[in-house]
Design an enzyme around this catalytic site. Structure first.
Site, mmCIF file in Angstrom:
data_model
loop_
_atom_site.group_PDB
_atom_site.id
_atom_site.type_symbol
_atom_site.label_atom_id
_atom_site.label_comp_id
_atom_site.label_asym_id
_atom_site.label_seq_id
_atom_site.Cartn_x
_atom_site.Cartn_y
_atom_site.Cartn_z
ATOM 1 N N HIS A 264 -4.850 38.378 14.341
ATOM 2 C CA HIS A 264 -4.813 38.008 15.886
ATOM 3 C C HIS A 264 -3.330 38.288 16.351
ATOM 4 O O HIS A 264 -3.087 39.232 17.215
ATOM 5 C CB HIS A 264 -5.159 36.528 16.060
ATOM 6 C CG HIS A 264 -4.974 36.233 17.527
ATOM 7 N ND1 HIS A 264 -6.025 36.045 18.268
ATOM 8 C CD2 HIS A 264 -4.000 35.799 18.516
ATOM 9 C CE1 HIS A 264 -5.826 35.686 19.532
ATOM 10 N NE2 HIS A 264 -4.413 35.439 19.598
ATOM 11 N N GLU A 265 -2.253 37.721 15.818
ATOM 12 C CA GLU A 265 -0.921 37.820 16.015
ATOM 13 C C GLU A 265 -0.542 39.527 15.976
ATOM 14 O O GLU A 265 0.246 39.958 16.728
ATOM 15 C CB GLU A 265 -0.042 37.074 15.498
ATOM 16 C CG GLU A 265 -0.086 35.667 15.612
ATOM 17 C CD GLU A 265 -0.448 35.010 16.960
ATOM 18 O OE1 GLU A 265 0.486 35.709 17.992
ATOM 19 O OE2 GLU A 265 -0.811 33.973 17.175
ATOM 20 N N HIS A 268 -1.536 41.400 19.035
ATOM 21 C CA HIS A 268 -0.404 41.071 19.987
ATOM 22 C C HIS A 268 0.653 41.960 19.764
ATOM 23 O O HIS A 268 1.108 42.727 20.892
ATOM 24 C CB HIS A 268 0.046 39.565 20.259
ATOM 25 C CG HIS A 268 -1.049 38.502 20.756
ATOM 26 N ND1 HIS A 268 -1.267 38.798 21.970
ATOM 27 C CD2 HIS A 268 -1.359 37.540 20.134
ATOM 28 C CE1 HIS A 268 -2.213 38.037 22.364
ATOM 29 N NE2 HIS A 268 -2.142 37.022 21.425
ATOM 30 N N GLU A 296 -4.282 39.076 25.688
ATOM 31 C CA GLU A 296 -5.175 38.434 24.633
ATOM 32 C C GLU A 296 -6.299 39.222 24.405
ATOM 33 O O GLU A 296 -7.052 39.224 23.139
ATOM 34 C CB GLU A 296 -5.708 37.283 25.394
ATOM 35 C CG GLU A 296 -6.283 36.081 24.653
ATOM 36 C CD GLU A 296 -5.338 35.447 23.686
ATOM 37 O OE1 GLU A 296 -4.044 35.685 23.494
ATOM 38 O OE2 GLU A 296 -5.815 35.110 22.559
#
Ligand code: ZN
Length: 502
Positions: A264-265, A268, A296
């Site tokens: 997830h990170e 980003h 997101e």
């Protein structure tokens, strides 16, 4: 224009210096340094604010023809310059329209409110938090009024996070989504449930750290321009154009927490590292995210659409089982795939699965809009929360700590932020379908272990544009249509029919 970019770039320098200190505070700073670090950060924040609100910026914007009504300025300028003026006008107005006294009054109230919230949550005492929440709602109304006295307050607040977004526009997307998700949940509930016991086997932190490094590598996260550290709450932070760092959390009896947190990170970070509409705009506010929701979309696309897909694990489960030995011994690919996609209605948003997550967010969107308009009194929030939990997820929190007190956002005065979390899912699925429409099937790329091709597409279509387009415009430009929840719903329906066998 050049002078404007210089001043903007100087403000960015200060922000990035602050990010170095903020990153250090969360990772390696000795605990006793906290107070002085707070002073250092506040000082830098003041400097950055001074830079961003310099009257010279206002004069430059005016000289270039940018006004509140016509933020993009002179029509003879290039489209990119005009987009830049739009962003600079927006930032300048947001920073200067709210009087300093109101900002500092709210800052004080916010720190009290956060402390009260933390105490109320641990003591399960909503009435103790209620007067603070009331103040946060009132402050937000005043801020909305300063920013745009003629606008609808919730729309004005939303716009700060999702430029051009309105309550009506978001409701038009969320309402059908909510109904479809509730239907999908019903189907899932009628099927035999998934066993994920093996995901809770003990898995040492060192092994998980190895797995995280492996994941960053296969996602093409360039470690010459970033790094991974460990924190209680995972985050991504930008310290400069070529320095975007992530953190993850290691839970020894639930390794997926670090695995999917890292993906997830990384999503980003890949977005941040790919921004750059043009060399002269590299260190300016145009090299920024289109919105929180688009940010997101990038993390969730990698985490869920890639990282929780069968194709992905067909290529990587074997290596994972080796790195995490013996945690995944005897676990088949099918069992693993089903376990990491287990769906279960739960009370806490941050722990929710891909299907129920958006329902948690829609609930908050509806309630915060009603709080702001006054249709819902602050004292009635717990009851309204529980009613909607029952309607959306079929469960009711046993107490407010696991209900309306669980998130920090409202205590910080952040109203209008929540929708971004669910909009991200929708943008992500719509970008995914746009790849297919353009003759490139990302699912096939995942199966062929060619993740780089997905990144290349995202870089060209989404990342490089930075903040040139408003999020709604970006969606139309990249996908040929406005934001539409049907892409996300189709993705979920197909995937979970397979996971739950219907
Ligand atoms: Zn995120």
């Amino acid at each position: 224009m050049e002078r404007l970019r210089t001043l903007d770039g100087e403000a960015k320098l200060i922000t990035h210096i602050g990010a170095v200190l903020g990153w250090d505070q969360e990772t390696y700073m000795p605990p006793a340094a906290i107070e002085e670090r707070g002073d250092q950060l506040a000082y830098l924040e003041g400097l950055a604010h001074e830079k961003q609100t310099m009257p010279e910026i206002g004069e430059l914007l005016a000289a270039l023809g940018s006004t509140g009504e016509n933020p993009e300025g002179d029509t003879t300028l290039s489209p990119m310059d005009r987009a830049y003026l739009r962003i600079m006008r927006r930032n300048y107005d947001q920073a200067t329209k709210v009087p300093t006294e109101l900002v500092s009054e709210m800052a004080k109230a916010t720190s009290l409110s956060q402390a009260a919230w933390a105490k109320a949550r641990s003591g399960n005492d909503f009435p103790a938090f209620e007067p603070h929440l009331q103040k946060m709602v009132d402050f937000n109304r005043r801020i909305a009024d300063c920013l745009d006295p003629s606008g609808k307050p919730y729309d004005v607040l939303l716009d700060r996070f999702e430029e051009g977004g309105t309550q009506a526009g978001i409701a038009a997307v969320f309402n059908p989504l909510r109904d479809e998700l509730v239907k999908l949940m019903d189907r899932i509930r009628s099927r035999p449930q998934v066993n994920d016991d093996f995901l809770h086997r003990h898995c040492p932190e060192a092994d998980q750290a190895k797995a995280s490094s492996y994941l960053m590598k296969i996602l093409s996260y360039d470690l010459e321009r970033g790094r991974l550290d460990k924190t209680a709450h995972p985050f991504t932070t930008t310290l400069g154009v070529s320095d975007v760092r992530i953190t993850t959390r290691y839970v020894e009896d639930f390794f997926p927490s670090s695995v999917f947190g890292t993906i997830h990170e990384s999503g980003h970070a890949l977005y941040e590292l790919g921004m750059g509409p043009a060399p002269e705009y590299q260190r300016t506010s145009l090299a920024d995210a289109a919105s929180m929701a688009v940010h997101e979309s990038q993390s969730r696309l990698w985490e869920n659409m890639v990282g929780r897909s069968l194709g992905f694990w067909k290529n990587h489960l074997q290596e994972f089982a080796r790195m995490l030995t013996p945690v995944l011994d005897g676990v088949s690919i099918d069992e693993y795939y089903r376990a990491i996609n287990k769906v279960e209605p739960s009370l806490i948003r941050t722990e929710a699965d891909e299907v129920t997550y958006s329902l948690h967010v829609i609930l908050r969107f509806e309630l915060e809009a009603e709080l702001l308009s006054g249709n819902l009194a602050v004292k009635d929030l717990p009851g309204a929360w529980n009613e909607r939990m029952q309607a959306f997820l079929g469960i009711v929190p046993p107490d407010d700590a696991k209900g309306c007190l669980q998130d920090i956002h409202w205590s910080m005065g952040a109203i209008g932020y929540f929708p971004s979390y669910a909009l991200g899912n929708l943008y992500g699925a719509q970008f995914w379908d746009a790849m297919k429409d353009q003759g490139f099937d990302p699912a096939v790329a995942v199966e062929n272990d060619n993740l780089g091709a997905i990144l290349t597409w995202l870089r060209a279509n989404v990342h490089s544009a930075g903040a040139v387009y408003k999020p709604g415009e970006l969606a139309r430009k990249v996908t040929g249509e406005s934001l539409d929840a049907s892409h996300f719903m189709r993705y979920l329906n197909e995937k979970y029919a397979r996971v739950y066998g219907f």
